[in-house]
Design an enzyme around this catalytic site. Sequence first.
Site, PDB file in Angstrom:
ATOM      1  CG  HIS A   1      18.205  23.649   9.943  1.00 13.74           C
ATOM      2  ND1 HIS A   1      18.793  24.685  10.649  1.00 13.74           N
ATOM      3  CD2 HIS A   1      17.001  24.204   9.665  1.00 13.74           C
ATOM      4  CE1 HIS A   1      17.835  25.863  10.729  1.00 13.74           C
ATOM      5  NE2 HIS A   1      16.928  25.452   9.936  1.00 13.74           N
TER       6      HIS A   1
ATOM      7  CE  LYS B   1       3.308   4.352  -2.262  1.00 10.18           C
ATOM      8  NZ  LYS B   1       2.277   4.144  -1.350  1.00 10.18           N
TER       9      LYS B   1
ATOM     10  CB  CYS C   1       3.163 -16.664   3.303  1.00 19.44           C
ATOM     11  SG  CYS C   1       5.131 -16.781   3.670  1.00 19.44           S
TER      12      CYS C   1
ATOM     13  NE  ARG D   1      -1.591 -13.164   2.418  1.00 18.46           N
ATOM     14  CZ  ARG D   1      -1.945 -12.541   3.424  1.00 18.46           C
ATOM     15  NH1 ARG D   1      -3.028 -11.726   3.171  1.00 18.46           N
ATOM     16  NH2 ARG D   1      -1.715 -12.818   4.652  1.00 18.46           N
TER      17      ARG D   1
ATOM     18  CD  GLU E   1       2.145   7.210   0.402  1.00 22.49           C
ATOM     19  OE1 GLU E   1       2.780   6.936   1.179  1.00 22.49           O
ATOM     20  OE2 GLU E   1       1.532   6.629  -0.527  1.00 22.49           O
TER      21      GLU E   1
ATOM     22  CD1 TRP F   1       7.958 -10.813   1.021  1.00 18.65           C
ATOM     23  CD2 TRP F   1       8.231 -11.346   3.159  1.00 18.65           C
ATOM     24  NE1 TRP F   1       8.775  -9.935   1.487  1.00 18.65           N
ATOM     25  CE2 TRP F   1       9.078 -10.039   3.063  1.00 18.65           C
ATOM     26  CE3 TRP F   1       8.547 -11.878   4.480  1.00 18.65           C
ATOM     27  CZ2 TRP F   1       9.816  -9.279   3.789  1.00 18.65           C
ATOM     28  CZ3 TRP F   1       9.288 -10.954   5.493  1.00 18.65           C
ATOM     29  CH2 TRP F   1       9.907  -9.818   5.183  1.00 18.65           C
TER      30      TRP F   1
ATOM     31  CD  GLU G   1       5.895   1.303  -1.674  1.00 17.31           C
ATOM     32  OE1 GLU G   1       5.000   2.053  -1.795  1.00 17.31           O
ATOM     33  OE2 GLU G   1       5.917   0.122  -1.166  1.00 17.31           O
TER      34      GLU G   1
ATOM     35  CG  ASN H   1       0.582 -16.043   6.691  1.00 15.50           C
ATOM     36  OD1 ASN H   1       1.787 -15.609   6.582  1.00 15.50           O
ATOM     37  ND2 ASN H   1      -0.447 -15.114   6.400  1.00 15.50           N
ATOM     38  N   GLY H   2       3.212 -17.569   8.831  1.00 13.85           N
ATOM     39  CA  GLY H   2       3.270 -17.068  10.150  1.00 13.85           C
ATOM     40  C   GLY H   2       4.812 -17.216  10.452  1.00 13.85           C
TER      41      GLY H   2
ATOM     42  CE  LYS I   1      -2.104  -3.800  -0.852  1.00 10.75           C
ATOM     43  NZ  LYS I   1      -1.353  -2.658  -1.006  1.00 10.75           N
TER      44      LYS I   1
HETATM   45  C1  F6R Z   1       3.422   1.074   0.889  1.00  6.02           C
HETATM   46  C2  F6R Z   1       2.511   0.387   1.782  1.00  6.02           C
HETATM   47  C3  F6R Z   1       2.840   0.046   3.153  1.00  6.02           C
HETATM   48  C4  F6R Z   1       1.641  -0.106   4.097  1.00  6.02           C
HETATM   49  C5  F6R Z   1       2.214  -0.675   5.233  1.00  6.02           C
HETATM   50  C6  F6R Z   1       0.843  -0.790   6.207  1.00  6.02           C
HETATM   51  O1  F6R Z   1       3.125   1.550  -0.165  1.00  6.02           O
HETATM   52  O2  F6R Z   1       1.696  -0.075   1.224  1.00  6.02           O
HETATM   53  O3  F6R Z   1       3.632   1.110   3.678  1.00  6.02           O
HETATM   54  O4  F6R Z   1       1.001   0.889   4.104  1.00  6.02           O
HETATM   55  O5  F6R Z   1       2.621  -1.958   5.231  1.00  6.02           O
HETATM   56  O6  F6R Z   1      -0.059  -1.899   5.845  1.00  6.02           O
HETATM   57  P1  F6R Z   1      -1.610  -1.850   6.311  1.00  6.02           P
HETATM   58  O7  F6R Z   1      -2.161  -0.652   5.663  1.00  6.02           O
HETATM   59  O8  F6R Z   1      -2.012  -3.017   5.549  1.00  6.02           O
HETATM   60  O9  F6R Z   1      -1.496  -1.894   7.792  1.00  6.02           O
END
Ligand code: F6R
Length: 606
Positions: A502, A483, A2, A27, A479, A75, A486, A99-100, A601
């Site tokens: 395996h 990507k 949020c 957010r 990674e 969110w 998501e 937010n929270g 994010k």
């Molecule tokens: C994926 C992504 C998330 C963040 C994770 C940690 O693309 O961005 O997996 O890496 O939520 O976020 P931070 O780095 O802000 O602690």
Amino acid sequence: MCGIIGLTGHNPSQNILLDGLARLEYRGYDSAGIAFFRDNSGHISVRKTAGKVSDLRAICDDDNTSTCGIGHSRWATHGGVTNANAHPHKVGNVTLVHNGIIENYHDLIKEFNLQDKLVSETDTEVAAATFDANYDGDPIECIKKTVSKIHGTFAFCIMFKNRPGEIYCTRRVSPLVAAFTEKDGSFVASDLTAFIEYSKQFFIVPEDTIMIMKADSMTVQDMDGKEVTPEYMTVDWDVTAAQKDGYPHYMIKEIHEQPAAIKRTIMTRIKDDLPDFTEDNIPDSLFEGVTDMTIIACGTAMYAGNMGASLIQNKFGIPVNVCIASEFRYERPVLSENSLVIVVSQSGETIDTLEALRLAKTKTQRTLSLVNVKGSSIARESNYVLYTHAGPEIAVASTKAYTVQVVAMYLIAAKLGLTSGEFTEAECKKFIQTMQTVPEAMQKMLDNEQDIENLTRRMTNAEHTFYIGRGQDYRLAMEGALKLKEISYIHAEAYAAGELKHGTIALISEGIPVIALATQQSVYSKVISNIREVKARGAYVILISMDDEITDPSICDVHLNIPKIDDDFAVFEAVVLCQMIAYYASIGKGCNPDQPRNLAKSVTVE
Ligand code: F6R
């Protein structure tokens, strides 16, 4: 999660709030809303809707001249994505954004007899009703009484009906930054990007305080009424860094920003081709006598940690444990005072990572965080911080923040190698010199964007994919798969290439795309054998390697070549391909790569 914002100033606030909310949308983008003192009187109007800030903009009056308002981009946690659950919430004399998470909202409903006042399913509306129940005309007393009753995390911006032009803020854990300028008034938001065009100077609103915002003043006091002087900080980027700058999406813009971001991250930390953290106030003693290391993070940040861990353990023999923060925080930490704990986080606000850091600090004072957002909670609470200078990362999927985290881990690795005596000065210099070639090597990859776009079209029809590799390639595979998942919603699994047989190889069938990473010369022939195994079972293989030409072209369907570079640094080239594969798969499927479904994010709930 949020995003919240508040502004009281001298100019009409509506468009400033909407523009700020659009920048906070990373957010959360389930719903959006604003509230303001209509005609600057004691009447508070609320506009809110399920959907994005653009939907909110469409229902806002053009003639709104109010100079004081608050806003929210949601969110969803408690209650679905509906208009009623959108913020701001207004109960009686109180209108607020939050937010929270209010953990004890059921208890508050009972204690204050709030059931009949609620029209939404949110914990936030319960908080608004509790503030209202405690309000007898004095905002400060009301806030003190109410927050003492609340369990959980919160950042609140509150408007009281009989206080036109004023906004009251308080927070516990959830972030809030603020700024005051004579010209434009008082600003508050979850993140500086929301009001960066009005002020490059800002402060973190201290926890357990009350901030009073007016058009011509901004004051902070503790819960005993004592004035608190906030510590102002300055950022060195401006509003253009938080805009798309001609790119169709933030994600592709941020992919292209990587060479510059890496330069910024390493530039001031290299002296005479050796790692140097003097400007960060990180003493060499932090790295002396380290017996073991633990790296704690979530998601992409953890995968960056993985990359550093494998380098450090394999090159210097220091045992490194990489932990998922949400697991670490509920486990017994096996750490001693000589353990070095590295916490990795772009936002610096991920709640699990923050709590894991707090737990680690009960065992060792050797905690170092790699954080992008200046002044964030993790940066402030760790013993030392190394800022990764990625600049604002707005796209939900992390790209440039990942590569600067990896390069920062490599700088730390070099320092550890040197202090432990495992690296000679000459070896260290050679390593750092190669590191300095990375921005240029990445730029070459970025210049081939069109080829990558064409080659990866096939991915859009896939339902399942696999990423395989060995060593650093396996770490990168994780990674790459994240990507793709998501932002394109294509199921992707990362596998150590030697582990497939395996069990998982049973899932390989005709036409399944396998992205095979074969950049590590030390295990090249082994991974090629593993690729043959999947090819023999009908996989559609996209091979990423340093071969100018493939001696046996039958092992793959598509070959993506990366320029020759030392094994340790191949990740920086190959990751560009992984990011672009995901980006173009998302575009090809008609998704919005910047705002993937269900995600936000900054993950400030556990
Ligand atoms: C994926 C992504 C998330 C963040 C994770 C940690 O693309 O961005 O997996 O890496 O939520 O976020 P931070 O780095 O802000 O602690």
